[in-house]
Design an enzyme around this catalytic site. Structure first.
Site, PDB file in Angstrom:
ATOM      1  N   LYS A  13       0.470   7.586   8.381  1.00  0.00           N
ATOM      2  CA  LYS A  13       0.249   8.876   9.058  1.00  0.00           C
ATOM      3  C   LYS A  13       0.047   8.718  10.561  1.00  0.00           C
ATOM      4  CE  LYS A  13      -1.531  11.563   5.150  1.00  0.00           C
ATOM      5  NZ  LYS A  13      -2.743  12.190   4.557  1.00  0.00           N
ATOM      6  N   GLU A  37       0.849  -1.190   0.000  1.00  0.00           N
ATOM      7  CA  GLU A  37       0.000   0.000   0.000  1.00  0.00           C
ATOM      8  C   GLU A  37       0.886   1.243   0.000  1.00  0.00           C
ATOM      9  OE1 GLU A  37      -2.504   1.494  -0.719  1.00  0.00           O
ATOM     10  OE2 GLU A  37      -4.014   1.652   0.851  1.00  0.00           O
ATOM     11  N   ASP A  50      -3.858   6.293   5.873  1.00  0.00           N
ATOM     12  CA  ASP A  50      -4.379   7.566   6.378  1.00  0.00           C
ATOM     13  C   ASP A  50      -5.420   7.252   7.445  1.00  0.00           C
ATOM     14  OD1 ASP A  50      -5.145  10.199   6.632  1.00  0.00           O
ATOM     15  OD2 ASP A  50      -6.228  10.299   4.745  1.00  0.00           O
TER      16      ASP A  50
HETATM   17  P1  IMP Z   1      -7.183   5.254   4.086  1.00  0.00           P
HETATM   18  O1  IMP Z   1      -8.147   4.216   3.608  1.00  0.00           O
HETATM   19  O2  IMP Z   1      -7.844   6.469   4.646  1.00  0.00           O
HETATM   20  O3  IMP Z   1      -6.077   4.720   4.973  1.00  0.00           O
HETATM   21  O4  IMP Z   1      -6.503   5.866   2.814  1.00  0.00           O
HETATM   22  C1  IMP Z   1      -5.802   5.114   1.962  1.00  0.00           C
HETATM   23  C2  IMP Z   1      -5.753   5.717   0.573  1.00  0.00           C
HETATM   24  O5  IMP Z   1      -6.099   7.103   0.514  1.00  0.00           O
HETATM   25  C3  IMP Z   1      -4.332   5.630   0.113  1.00  0.00           C
HETATM   26  O6  IMP Z   1      -4.075   4.401  -0.510  1.00  0.00           O
HETATM   27  C4  IMP Z   1      -4.234   6.796  -0.850  1.00  0.00           C
HETATM   28  O7  IMP Z   1      -4.632   6.404  -2.132  1.00  0.00           O
HETATM   29  C5  IMP Z   1      -5.197   7.829  -0.313  1.00  0.00           C
HETATM   30  N1  IMP Z   1      -4.495   8.840   0.507  1.00  0.00           N
HETATM   31  C6  IMP Z   1      -4.560   9.003   1.841  1.00  0.00           C
HETATM   32  N2  IMP Z   1      -3.784  10.016   2.262  1.00  0.00           N
HETATM   33  C7  IMP Z   1      -3.194  10.505   1.142  1.00  0.00           C
HETATM   34  C8  IMP Z   1      -2.232  11.561   0.920  1.00  0.00           C
HETATM   35  O8  IMP Z   1      -1.740  12.259   1.823  1.00  0.00           O
HETATM   36  N3  IMP Z   1      -1.857  11.740  -0.382  1.00  0.00           N
HETATM   37  C9  IMP Z   1      -2.333  10.993  -1.410  1.00  0.00           C
HETATM   38  N4  IMP Z   1      -3.210  10.005  -1.242  1.00  0.00           N
HETATM   39  C10 IMP Z   1      -3.640   9.755   0.031  1.00  0.00           C
HETATM   40 MG    MG Z   2      -4.323   4.049  -2.598  1.00  0.00          MG
END
Ligand code: IMP
Ligand code: MG
Length: 185
Positions: free
Chosen positions: A144, A112, A116
């Site tokens: 993060k 991955e 986030d």
């Molecule tokens: P999560 O499901 O919120 O953990 O987010 C995962 C996905 O969101 C990642 O695989 C990214 O594609 C996108 N994402 C989250 N934060 C960022 C960032 O700071 N920059 C670019 N893409 C992000």
């Molecule tokens: Mg992604």
């Protein structure tokens, strides 16, 4: 933290919107090599390894990472989207491409780009565990540290500041993926 001057970055992306370089090309390359060595050492030589990259964000990381792993492996991709075109998580995960194999008897390593909210992996990892893989682990380039995942991901490249970062595969509205470094918007 970086060898790239901000004015050089602005010049190269043709945008005033990049604030700074967060991880330079050199820092990323060194860290990816270390991750590759650890992954290589972790899996028994004679057991099958399937490396599954989550598109699109992991495509550059995946390409660099697998080339540092000196052992037999298979690879595939999955497209799971939790973001629309904006920069705020929609909170739902859609599978747009799924190789739809069982992974039976294989060790599954999910690659991955960034963790986030953790929504993507919290949804995806249990679903993939159902498919009978020998083990399921995650290698994320960036974390993060906003989310707690159970179990925690085994390999993380860098702890990432809580900023929206782009480059090295990561996008903002499909822009900036091609940058060789990671910068902050
Ligand atoms: P999560 O499901 O919120 O953990 O987010 C995962 C996905 O969101 C990642 O695989 C990214 O594609 C996108 N994402 C989250 N934060 C960022 C960032 O700071 N920059 C670019 N893409 C992000
Ligand atoms: Mg992604």
């Amino acid at each position: 933290m970086s060898a790239t001057a901000p004015e050089q970055v602005a010049h190269r992306v043709g945008a005033e919107s990049l604030r700074r370089v967060v991880f330079s090309e050199q820092e990323i390359a060194a860290r990816v090599r270390t991750l590759g060595e650890r992954i290589e050492a972790h899996y028994p030589d004679n057991e099958e390894l399937m490396v599954l990259g989550l598109l699109k964000g992991s495509f550059i990381f995946m390409a660099d990472l697998v080339r540092t792993i000196r052992r037999p492996l298979q690879l595939d991709f999955m497209v799971a989207s939790s973001y629309g075109t904006g920069s705020v998580s929609s909170g739902e995960v859609r599978l747009l491409y799924d190789p739809d194999t069982s992974f039976r008897d294989q060790h599954l390593l999910i690659v991955e780009d960034i963790i986030d909210s953790g929504t993507t992996l919290r949804t995806l990892v249990p679903a993939l565990r159902e498919r009978g893989a020998r083990s399921v682990e995650v290698c994320a380039l960036l974390h993060k540290r906003l989310a707690t995942l159970e179990p925690e991901v085994r390999w993380v490249g860098f702890d990432c500041p809580d900023e929206f970062v782009v480059g090295y595969g990561l996008d903002h509205a499909e822009d900036f993926r091609h940058l060789p470094f990671i910068g902050s918007l």
